[in-house]
Every structure is written in structure tokens, then in C-alpha cells.
Scaffold this motif. Structure first.
Motif, PDB file in Angstrom:
ATOM      1  N   VAL A  32       0.807  -1.222   0.000  1.00 18.47           N
ATOM      2  CA  VAL A  32       0.000   0.000   0.000  1.00 18.47           C
ATOM      3  C   VAL A  32       0.841   1.273   0.000  1.00 18.47           C
ATOM      4  N   THR A  33       2.144   1.157   0.143  1.00 23.31           N
ATOM      5  CA  THR A  33       3.002   2.340   0.103  1.00 23.31           C
ATOM      6  C   THR A  33       3.575   2.506  -1.300  1.00 23.31           C
ATOM      7  N   PRO A  34       3.997   3.714  -1.642  1.00 21.99           N
ATOM      8  CA  PRO A  34       4.570   3.938  -2.983  1.00 21.99           C
ATOM      9  C   PRO A  34       5.777   3.039  -3.241  1.00 21.99           C
ATOM     10  N   THR A  35       5.941   2.669  -4.493  1.00 19.06           N
ATOM     11  CA  THR A  35       6.991   1.706  -4.840  1.00 19.06           C
ATOM     12  C   THR A  35       8.306   2.346  -5.223  1.00 19.06           C
ATOM     13  N   TRP A  36       8.382   3.657  -5.206  1.00 23.82           N
ATOM     14  CA  TRP A  36       9.612   4.338  -5.599  1.00 23.82           C
ATOM     15  C   TRP A  36      10.735   3.973  -4.634  1.00 23.82           C
ATOM     16  N   THR A  37      11.881   3.614  -5.180  1.00 20.65           N
ATOM     17  CA  THR A  37      13.062   3.369  -4.348  1.00 20.65           C
ATOM     18  C   THR A  37      14.113   4.418  -4.686  1.00 20.65           C
ATOM     19  N   GLU A  45      19.011   7.671   0.357  1.00 15.95           N
ATOM     20  CA  GLU A  45      18.353   6.544   1.027  1.00 15.95           C
ATOM     21  C   GLU A  45      17.928   6.911   2.441  1.00 15.95           C
ATOM     22  N   LEU A  46      18.733   7.709   3.137  1.00 12.26           N
ATOM     23  CA  LEU A  46      18.357   8.144   4.476  1.00 12.26           C
ATOM     24  C   LEU A  46      17.154   9.090   4.441  1.00 12.26           C
ATOM     25  N   ILE A  47      17.104   9.972   3.457  1.00 10.28           N
ATOM     26  CA  ILE A  47      15.932  10.843   3.307  1.00 10.28           C
ATOM     27  C   ILE A  47      14.700  10.008   2.975  1.00 10.28           C
ATOM     28  N   TRP A  48      14.860   9.051   2.071  1.00  8.17           N
ATOM     29  CA  TRP A  48      13.757   8.155   1.718  1.00  8.17           C
ATOM     30  C   TRP A  48      13.263   7.401   2.945  1.00  8.17           C
ATOM     31  N   ALA A  49      14.187   6.905   3.758  1.00  9.26           N
ATOM     32  CA  ALA A  49      13.805   6.164   4.956  1.00  9.26           C
ATOM     33  C   ALA A  49      13.068   7.065   5.947  1.00  9.26           C
ATOM     34  N   TRP A  50      13.519   8.301   6.057  1.00  8.05           N
ATOM     35  CA  TRP A  50      12.851   9.233   6.960  1.00  8.05           C
ATOM     36  C   TRP A  50      11.417   9.502   6.485  1.00  8.05           C
ATOM     37  N   MET A  51      11.227   9.625   5.185  1.00 10.80           N
ATOM     38  CA  MET A  51       9.894   9.865   4.632  1.00 10.80           C
ATOM     39  C   MET A  51       8.995   8.637   4.779  1.00 10.80           C
ATOM     40  N   TYR A  98       8.336  -9.337  -5.480  1.00  8.85           N
ATOM     41  CA  TYR A  98       7.690  -8.050  -5.721  1.00  8.85           C
ATOM     42  C   TYR A  98       8.334  -6.859  -5.016  1.00  8.85           C
ATOM     43  N   HIS A  99       9.049  -7.071  -3.946  1.00 12.19           N
ATOM     44  CA  HIS A  99       9.533  -5.946  -3.144  1.00 12.19           C
ATOM     45  C   HIS A  99      11.022  -6.015  -2.847  1.00 12.19           C
TER      46      HIS A  99
END
Length: 116
Positions: A32-37, A45-51, A98-99
Motif C-alpha cells: 500500500v506504500t509507494p513503490t519508488w526506491t 536513502e536516508l531521506i527516503w527512509a525518513w519519509m 515483488y519488493h
């Protein structure tokens, strides 16, 4: 008189259901979360993890409780062992099919956080 083997059997069955529920919660969170990596740069990656911090909660619950509950449930023989094995096999298959990229990014972020 209380029958100890039946109590252990029920406990192991409930632990099995709990492990499979933790796996399902993590997969549901990923679906259910966005799939953007993020790109493979530590800063991004740290900013992505924080979001995506709430996405890490089911992962941490599964990492902390999953192996312990599985081992405890596996110690008593019964049909629940087959469900445990099928649960982990199905979970692993769906996760890597898938993930895979997001789980690898999450693992790298957790490694950086724990190892400094």
C-alpha cells in the motif's frame, strides 16, 4: 486437571498465527506504500527512509519477534509446523518477487543506523 500438552499445542498454534500475521502486515504495508526506491546514495536513502518511517515498523516487529516466535512454536511438534514453513516460504517468495529493491534499501538504512 489441566492437560499441559494441549496448552502448549494451543500456544504454538497461536504463535504460528502471530508470525503469519506479522508477515502479512509487512507485505500489506509494502503493497500500500509507494513503490519508488531511492538511488543507491546514502544521503538519498536516508531521506527516503525518513519519509517512509512508518513502513519500517512492521519490518522491525517482524525482525524482532518473527524468529523468536518461530523457534518457540517449532519446539513443539504438530501441524502448525507445516503452516510455519509454508508461511515463511510464501512470505520469502512474495517479498523477493515483488519488493526486493525496497527491502534491500531498508536493510541498508537499518545497517547504517545500527552500525553508525
Amino acid at each position: 486437571m489441566v492437560d499441559r500438552p494441549s496448552i502448549r499445542k494451543r500456544l504454538c498454534e497461536r504463535l504460528t498465527v502471530l508470525v503469519i500475521s506479522l508477515q502479512a502486515a509487512f507485505l500489506l504495508t509494502l503493497w500500500v506504500t509507494p513503490t519508488w526506491t531511492p538511488p543507491r546514495l546514502k544521503f538519498f536513502e536516508l531521506i527516503w527512509a525518513w519519509m517512509h518511517r512508518p513502513t519500517f515498523y512492521p519490518l522491525m516487529a517482524l525482525l524482532a519477534a518473527g524468529p523468536v516466535l518461530t523457534i518457540v512454536a517449532w519446539l513443539h511438534s504438530g501441524r502448525h509446523r507445516a503452516w510455519l514453513a509454508l508461511g515463511w516460504l510464501g512470505f520469502s517468495f512474495l517479498l523477493f518477487k515483488y519488493h526486493h529493491e525496497r527491502v534491500v534499501a531498508m536493510a541498508r538504512v537499518l545497517w547504517w543506523i545500527w552500525m553508525g
